[in-house]
Design an enzyme around this catalytic site. Structure first.
Site, PDB file in Angstrom:
ATOM      1  N   GLY A  92       0.820  -1.201   0.000  1.00 14.42           N
ATOM      2  CA  GLY A  92       0.000   0.000   0.000  1.00 14.42           C
ATOM      3  C   GLY A  92       0.854   1.251   0.000  1.00 14.42           C
ATOM      4  O   GLY A  92       0.491   2.264  -0.608  1.00 14.42           O
ATOM      5  N   SER A  93       1.995   1.218   0.688  1.00 14.69           N
ATOM      6  CA  SER A  93       2.905   2.358   0.687  1.00 14.69           C
ATOM      7  C   SER A  93       3.434   2.628  -0.723  1.00 14.69           C
ATOM      8  O   SER A  93       3.527   3.775  -1.155  1.00 14.69           O
ATOM      9  CB  SER A  93       4.072   2.101   1.649  1.00 14.69           C
ATOM     10  N   ASP A 200      -7.203   1.867   4.187  1.00 15.11           N
ATOM     11  CA  ASP A 200      -7.936   1.408   5.363  1.00 15.11           C
ATOM     12  C   ASP A 200      -9.443   1.388   5.141  1.00 15.11           C
ATOM     13  O   ASP A 200     -10.210   1.255   6.106  1.00 15.11           O
ATOM     14  CB  ASP A 200      -7.639   2.314   6.568  1.00 15.11           C
ATOM     15  N   SER A 225      -4.170  -1.285   0.233  1.00 20.54           N
ATOM     16  CA  SER A 225      -3.121  -2.109   0.827  1.00 20.54           C
ATOM     17  C   SER A 225      -3.673  -3.491   1.097  1.00 20.54           C
ATOM     18  O   SER A 225      -4.826  -3.640   1.518  1.00 20.54           O
ATOM     19  CB  SER A 225      -2.627  -1.493   2.140  1.00 20.54           C
ATOM     20  N   HIS A 230      -5.363  -5.888   6.837  1.00 17.53           N
ATOM     21  CA  HIS A 230      -6.297  -5.073   6.064  1.00 17.53           C
ATOM     22  C   HIS A 230      -7.520  -5.873   5.619  1.00 17.53           C
ATOM     23  O   HIS A 230      -7.680  -7.044   5.967  1.00 17.53           O
ATOM     24  CB  HIS A 230      -5.562  -4.437   4.890  1.00 17.53           C
ATOM     25  N   ASN A 298      11.199  -0.634  -9.351  1.00 19.18           N
ATOM     26  CA  ASN A 298      10.623  -1.951  -9.591  1.00 19.18           C
ATOM     27  C   ASN A 298       9.749  -2.269  -8.388  1.00 19.18           C
ATOM     28  O   ASN A 298      10.246  -2.681  -7.336  1.00 19.18           O
ATOM     29  CB  ASN A 298      11.708  -3.016  -9.764  1.00 19.18           C
TER      30      ASN A 298
END
Length: 451
Positions: A92-93, A200, A225, A230, A298
């Site tokens: 998710g980041s 979220d 994410s 999650h 990547n």
């Protein structure tokens, strides 16, 4: 050849049947009856033999990068959300990084975000909503949040606006949608990009202009994410989604080393012009697979991760329903404590897919958040902060705070500080039973008998 295919198919089936037996022996027996006092996690994986089968099936292919399962997931996930495009990534980041970096692309012309441009956001949340802005060299403009929605205080948007503002990038807090009617109208009026950090809030809905839409699909870009706690999981994994084909291409360029080529992994010459184009100062006909239009990364997902995601996606509607049900049980069971606790409220015109249950301790009570958390943790109930609380108070901001450069703040962020000092949350994930929820409600009440 035909006989070899038959043998391979039979052997694969034997392996998958063995995987099912292993799941039943190893994992299914772990789901034992809950006993009060057992550890109650704030989140966790919920899976069965289908995830194991998909994972092993993918491993047998030994296609270790993005492949058939990733393509299947991207297609089915986009269909679920009702968007044109989904691009899988490794977290998710990374999804937030790709969503933001896509808006810096030269391909967007004057609309691109440049170094020194401003992006409106909040400090009460997870840092990776803000990190890409700072790392690129843009300027985050922090506004306060409202309680008990814990989302952006929309009345501060106009004050945050400047001639340098290019975008709004904010999260739907713990599954509760922010006021999309106001935020989207603000962005449309001022020609700003809108990035919805939906990590979220997967499955949350908002009624926009009379039509119910999934959060993450109303902005220019949305992110998810798939980390284990999650709404669904791939172990590690994330996604960026959009209805804009140009943005999709840019996202995938940044994800795939910055390349200009858009051939799927392992395929060549999809555009049929691999050796017949000219780019930059390269010689005419230079291999398009090795032409780079961005300074990229990547950040692809593996097919084994995507295989798990495909099985999880089938369960997602039930996961969402269970999260809503669990949240409501806690909300009803704690409603008599509102003289000392601020309980969460859904945003008007929304149907949240809750990630957790937020609790804020009111001012002028005879106990502290630390005392309440210590009591709950001591009785096996796992708690979490609302992530950074106030991101500006963290060591990562020390140098920026001392120099007074690199960010801007609107107002005092007073509610953000309240969250930092007085707020925590407990889980509502689908693996929770009614007995677990009843125990949490009981212990939250019992705390007040000893303070």
């Amino acid at each position: 050849m035909e006989n070899n295919d038959k043998i391979e198919k039979e052997m694969r089936q034997q392996v998958l049947e063995a995987a099912v037996r292993f799941y039943k022996y190893k994992h299914k027996k772990d789901a034992q009856e809950y006993t009060p006092g057992d550890r109650i996690s704030y989140g966790g994986r919920v899976f069965d033999e289908k995830e194991i089968v998909n994972l092993v099936d993918s491993a047998l292919d030994f296609w270790l990068t993005t492949g058939r399962y990733a393509e299947q997931f991207e297609r089915q996930f986009a269909d679920f959300l009702g968007v044109k495009h989904c691009s899988l990534t490794n977290s998710g980041s990374s999804a937030n990084l790709l969503a933001f970096m896509a808006l810096t692309s030269h391909k967007l012309g004057d609309r691109r975000i440049k170094k020194g441009d401003e992006v409106i956001t909040v400090a009460a949340g997870f840092p990776t909503t803000v990190t890409p802005i700072i790392q690129f060299g843009a300027v985050p403009v922090f506004v306060d949040v409202a309680i008990p929605s814990y989302n952006i205080e929309v009345n501060q948007l106009k004050e945050a606006l400047s001639t340098k503002t290019k975008a709004v990038m904010i999260a739907h807090t713990l599954g509760n949608p922010f006021d999309l009617t106001v935020v989207k109208s603000f962005c449309d009026e001022h020609g700003l990009w809108l990035v919805e950090d939906n990590c979220d809030a997967l499955g949350s809905k908002y009624c926009y202009d009379g039509e119910w839409k999934y959060t993450g699909t109303l902005g220019h870009l949305g992110t998810s994410s798939f980390y284990p706690p999650h709404h669904m999981t791939m172990g590690e994994g994330g996604a960026v989604y959009t209805n804009d084909t140009e943005l999709k291409r840019i996202v995938e360029s940044f994800r795939d080393w910055g390349r200009d080529c858009w051939c799927p992994s392992g395929k060549d010459d999809t555009c049929i012009h691999r050796f017949s184009q000219q780019f930059g100062e390269l010689p005419s006909g230079y291999d398009h697979k090795y032409v780079y239009s961005h300074f990229g990364y990547n950040l692809k997902v593996t097919d084994m991760q995507a295989a798990i995601g495909c099985a999880q996606l089938d369960k997602l509607p039930d996961f969402i329903d269970k999260r809503r049900e669990n949240w409501q049980i806690l909300r009803d069971g704690l409603s008599d404590l509102q003289d000392v606790l601020i309980l969460p409220e859904p945003t008007p015109d929304s149907l949240p897919s809750w990630f957790g249950f937020l609790i804020t301790i009111k001012e002028d009570v005879n106990f502290t958040r630390n005392q309440m958390i210590a009591y709950l943790e001591g009785r096996g109930i796992q708690t979490r902060m609302l992530f950074a609380g106030n991101l500006l108070r963290h060591p990562c901001f020390d140098e920026m705070r001392k120099s007074g450069q690199g960010y801007r703040v609107v107002g005092e962020l007073s509610n953000t500080d309240i969250i930092m000092n007085q707020t925590f949350w407990i889980g509502v994930y689908p693996g929770m039973s009614t007995k677990m929820l009843d125990y949490m409600i009981h212990e939250l009440h019992a705390f007040f008998d000893q303070v």
